[in-house]
Design an enzyme around this catalytic site. Structure first.
Site, short mmCIF file in Angstrom:
data_model
loop_
_atom_site.label_atom_id
_atom_site.label_comp_id
_atom_site.label_asym_id
_atom_site.label_seq_id
_atom_site.Cartn_x
_atom_site.Cartn_y
_atom_site.Cartn_z
N HIS A 51 0.81 -1.22 0.00
CA HIS A 51 0.00 0.00 0.00
C HIS A 51 0.84 1.27 0.00
O HIS A 51 0.30 2.38 -0.14
CB HIS A 51 -0.95 -0.01 1.19
CG HIS A 51 -2.15 -0.89 1.00
ND1 HIS A 51 -2.04 -2.22 0.68
CD2 HIS A 51 -3.49 -0.62 1.04
CE1 HIS A 51 -3.26 -2.75 0.56
NE2 HIS A 51 -4.15 -1.80 0.78
N ARG A 94 -16.30 48.89 3.03
CA ARG A 94 -17.55 49.03 3.77
C ARG A 94 -18.14 47.68 4.17
O ARG A 94 -18.74 47.54 5.25
CB ARG A 94 -18.56 49.80 2.92
CG ARG A 94 -19.87 50.02 3.60
CD ARG A 94 -20.87 50.88 2.86
NE ARG A 94 -20.65 51.06 1.46
CZ ARG A 94 -21.60 50.93 0.52
NH1 ARG A 94 -22.82 50.56 0.87
NH2 ARG A 94 -21.34 51.16 -0.75
N PHE A 123 -13.44 5.03 8.38
CA PHE A 123 -12.25 5.49 7.68
C PHE A 123 -12.56 6.45 6.54
O PHE A 123 -11.67 7.07 5.97
CB PHE A 123 -11.48 4.29 7.10
CG PHE A 123 -12.38 3.30 6.41
CD1 PHE A 123 -13.10 3.63 5.28
CD2 PHE A 123 -12.51 2.01 6.92
CE1 PHE A 123 -13.94 2.72 4.66
CE2 PHE A 123 -13.34 1.08 6.29
CZ PHE A 123 -14.06 1.44 5.16
#
Length: 505
Positions: free
Chosen positions: A82, A282, A327
């Site tokens: 991974h 403003r 998750f």
């Protein structure tokens, strides 16, 4: 010492660890809870029945049961496979924040990891070892799998890390400081990579800076208003009360504090033919105010996520293992997108104020582009162009990432939030805003000096002094880039915080 309990982490703690290197330890209470839920995992291993994340494959491969003797290899392979990130590495402060959050989510005890894993992770954090984590590769679906896998790869000694000005395998540096790489037990690889801690770390730090910049935007507004001989009448409390928007009222109140007691204002209170200022002056409370409301909302989302249990399955002390979707990164992904919208609005209105400071048709008699010798010198002409470029990019970065979805993992993860993309673009947008406000403060300080010998309010004069501590007065044309970078860095480090303490976000 910050004691992690998995329940009480705040954004201020994240900053203290990421930037100030506050030391961290695991609280005794969290340690006891972790021991209890780890026993649940061990019993599940002993039973041998298929349990996701413990003795099965992952994602689309979750139907594959793994033999007992291969459970350690299963977790190690998960981390290795991974760690697929690409791109520039995350900066040290974001990795440190990610390490803290990963340790804290394990401290919730819902992941079933051993306390030793947290101890080793915090050992790296406290000694200054930080994993090399590429910033791209996460869709935020089953959490930030790729970034967190790179963190985990360093924790087991196999991934690269940095220590001081050196880069090497993490195991080399761990040996130097007396740490031992973690040997993953059942479920611990999954416990380290499942979760939202990468994008939450990036978004949390960006959110904290945006809170700071919200206050500085008012300081810049006050200085610009004074330099342009504007009126604070639009900030009257009765105007804000008539609308009833809380953030707007607080924004106007801060402006009244910053502008109170100005000689410049008294010099043109009567006889000024202008009835009202342009919107960029403003309507500041009407723009900055909603930003405050949204900031508070998103900060609360992110702070809740700092202490969220985001693993799957969740391990309960009762012995149950619950499979769900904590998750999924939609919460912080959407919060990051909202924060990017806030950033864009603050940048756009600041750039319009900068334009009025330098534009000879609008700047109330100030020199064109604030140049000492207009024509021979360009003054702040290009600084306004830079601000326009940054504000325009902020608009692009305000396009939401969390509405996108590309199915992943064999369509098992079929709705993903792209939360890391949202956090990364937020980080860039916040940096843009920092530099836009730095440009406004530099131009405002220069313009204010053309109103001498009149003095502004105490707060604006203090802000002017803070600018001058970083940026010398103009004495002919010079490159503005170093000045912008230096003042931006001072802003990010809290140089202007004392001027905005009346507002608590």
């Amino acid at each position: 010492m910050l004691h992690l309990d998995g329940r009480s982490l705040r954004l201020t703690d994240l900053l203290a660890v990421a930037d100030a290197r506050r030391p961290v330890s695991l609280s005794p209470e969290a340690r006891a809870r972790m021991v209890e839920t780890r026993a649940v995992v061990d019993r599940a291993v002993d039973r041998g029945a298929p349990v996701y994340g413990i003795n099965t494959g992952f994602g689309k491969l979750s139907e594959v049961t793994i033999p007992l003797e291969q459970l350690t290899a299963l977790q190690r392979n998960l981390v290795r496979s991974h760690a697929a990130g690409v791109g520039d590495p995350l900066p040290e402060r974001e990795v440190r924040a990610m390490m803290l959050l990963r340790a804290n989510v394990l401290a919730t005890a819902y992941a079933g990891a051993r306390p030793d894993v947290v101890d080793t992770l915090l050992g790296m954090l406290n000694t200054g070892i930080w994993p090399v984590v590429p910033e791209q590769g996460s869709v935020g679906a089953s959490g930030d799998l790729a970034p967190l896998a790179h963190l985990a790869l360093a924790l087991i000694g196999e991934g690269p890390a940095r220590f001081g000005d050196r880069e090497d395998l993490a195991s080399v540096f761990m040996t130097e400081v007396g740490l031992t790489p973690v040997t993953l037990a059942a479920k611990e690889g999954l416990a380290l990579i499942n979760g939202t801690q990468a994008h939450t770390a990036v978004a949390g730090l960006a959110c904290a800076e945006l809170i700071r910049l919200w206050g500085i935007a008012h300081v810049a507004t006050a200085m610009t208003l004074e330099a342009l001989l504007g009126t604070p009448d639009a900030f009257d409390a009765r105007i804000q009360e008539a609308r009833g928007q809380l953030g707007q009222a607080e924004s106007a109140a801060l402006l009244r504090v910053l502008l109170g007691g100005s000689e410049i204002r008294e010099s043109h209170r009567f006889g000024d033919p202008r009835v009202q200022d342009a919107y960029a002056l403003r309507c500041v409370p009407q723009v900055h105010g909603p930003a405050l409301d949204a900031l508070r909302f998103t900060r609360d989302i992110i702070e809740r996520e700092l202490n969220a249990a985001t693993d799957n399955p969740l391990v309960l002390a009762t012995g149950e293992l619950l499979s769900g979707g904590n998750f999924h990164g939609q919460a912080v992904g959407m919060a990051s997108d909202m924060l990017a919208i806030i950033t864009a609005n603050l940048a756009v209105i600041s750039e319009r104020r900068i334009d009025r400071l330098v534009h000879p048709d609008f700047n109330q008699g100030l020199p064109p582009f604030l140049a000492a010798s207009p024509g021979l010198e360009s003054g702040h002409m290009m600084s306004q162009v830079t601000a326009a470029a940054l504000a325009s990019e902020c608009k692009l970065l305000a396009h939401p990432a969390s509405v996108d979805s590309i199915p992943t993992d064999g369509n098992k993860e079929d709705v993903v939030p792209m939360a890391m993309n949202a956090a990364l673009k937020l980080r860039r947008s916040v940096r843009n805003l920092r530099h836009v406000l730095a440009i406004e403060l530099i131009a405002g300080a220069e313009a204010l000096e053309h109103r001498r010998p009149l003095r502004s309010s105490m707060a604006v004069e203090a802000a002017h002094a803070l600018v001058r501590a970083q940026v010398a007065p103009a004495s002919g044309d010079r490159s503005p880039a170093p000045d912008i970078a230096r003042l931006g860095a001072a802003m990010a480090s809290g140089a202007f915080d004392s001027l905005t303490t009346s507002v608590v976000i």
